[in-house]
Scaffold this active site. Structure first.
Site, short mmCIF file in Angstrom:
data_model
loop_
_atom_site.label_atom_id
_atom_site.label_comp_id
_atom_site.label_asym_id
_atom_site.label_seq_id
_atom_site.Cartn_x
_atom_site.Cartn_y
_atom_site.Cartn_z
CG ASP A 10 29.51 -20.99 -2.08
OD1 ASP A 10 28.99 -19.87 -2.04
OD2 ASP A 10 30.16 -21.42 -3.05
CG ASP A 12 26.59 -18.83 -7.69
OD1 ASP A 12 25.83 -19.48 -8.43
OD2 ASP A 12 26.26 -17.75 -7.16
#
Length: 223
Positions: A10, A12
């Site tokens: 991932d 953010d």
């Protein structure tokens, strides 16, 4: 079976901390409609979803046209902030860049990203942080249903040719963990992101980047 393994990140809340600009852009979106911005914790709890899903969660009592305008305002505000702040719009968490460089130097490890960002947003972040060539697969919300739908991970597996049992998803939200589980891959939750680590239900939880290597080795070990 191929010796290759795939580490899917991932973005953010995992690799970079973009909350300052996310919160500011969200405030601009709500202000544009004369609405009160939801609390910080509620906004950050939805980071990782696609923008339509995010605004459905945060402004589901508003009609679709209103939400569409808010999304457009959010995107414009975020892009303006990104231009103003440069790489500091989304600074790396301490140790993240060094970890990526180390993993990228391993001959049997491939790296990928699966993010709720747009393709344009991801490309600009990669350019700002000089990450060109780092990731063998880039999966974004432009091309797939929102997390936790497994489509992004499934696409990364197909693109890299790595088997699900040799792949790991690394993220900071339950969306990442549920996406990994739906795709049949292992998950590592990070303790510094936008959702409490205790609620992630990942296969492993790490609280600093030093913990990633042993967790990866454990979860991708072949018998």
């Amino acid at each position: 079976m191929s010796d290759l393994r795939l580490v899917i990140f991932d973005v953010d809340g995992t690799l970079v901390d973009s909350q300052r600009d996310i919160l500011a852009a969200m405030a601009a979106a709500f202000a544009s409609e004369g609405l009160e911005t939801p609390p910080r914790e509620r906004v950050l709890s939805g980071v990782g979803l696609s923008l339509p899903e995010t605004f459905l969660r945060l402004a589901g009592d508003r009609d679709s046209d209103t939400r569409a305008r808010m999304i457009a305002t959010y995107c414009t505000a975020y892009a303006d902030l990104r231009r103003a702040h440069g790489p500091e719009s989304s600074p790396f968490y301490p140790g993240a860049r060094e970890t990526l460089d180390r993993l990228a130097g391993e001959p049997f490890t491939l790296l990928a990203v699966a993010t709720g960002k747009s393709r344009r947003g991801l490309d600009r972040l990669i350019e700002a942080h000089e990450l060109e060539g780092m990731f063998h697969s880039r999966q974004t919300a432009d091309d797939h249903p929102s997390k936790p739908n497994p489509a992004m991970i499934q696409a990364a597996l197909i693109e890299t040719g790595v088997a699900a049992q040799r792949a790991v998803m690394v993220g900071d939200t339950r969306f990442d963990v549920d996406m990994a589980r739906a795709a049949g891959v292992a998950s590592i939750g990070v303790g510094w992101g936008y959702q409490p680590a205790a609620g992630l239900m990942a296969d492993r939880i790490i609280h600093d980047w030093a913990g990633l290597a042993p967790a990866l080795d454990d979860l991708t070990e072949t018998t």
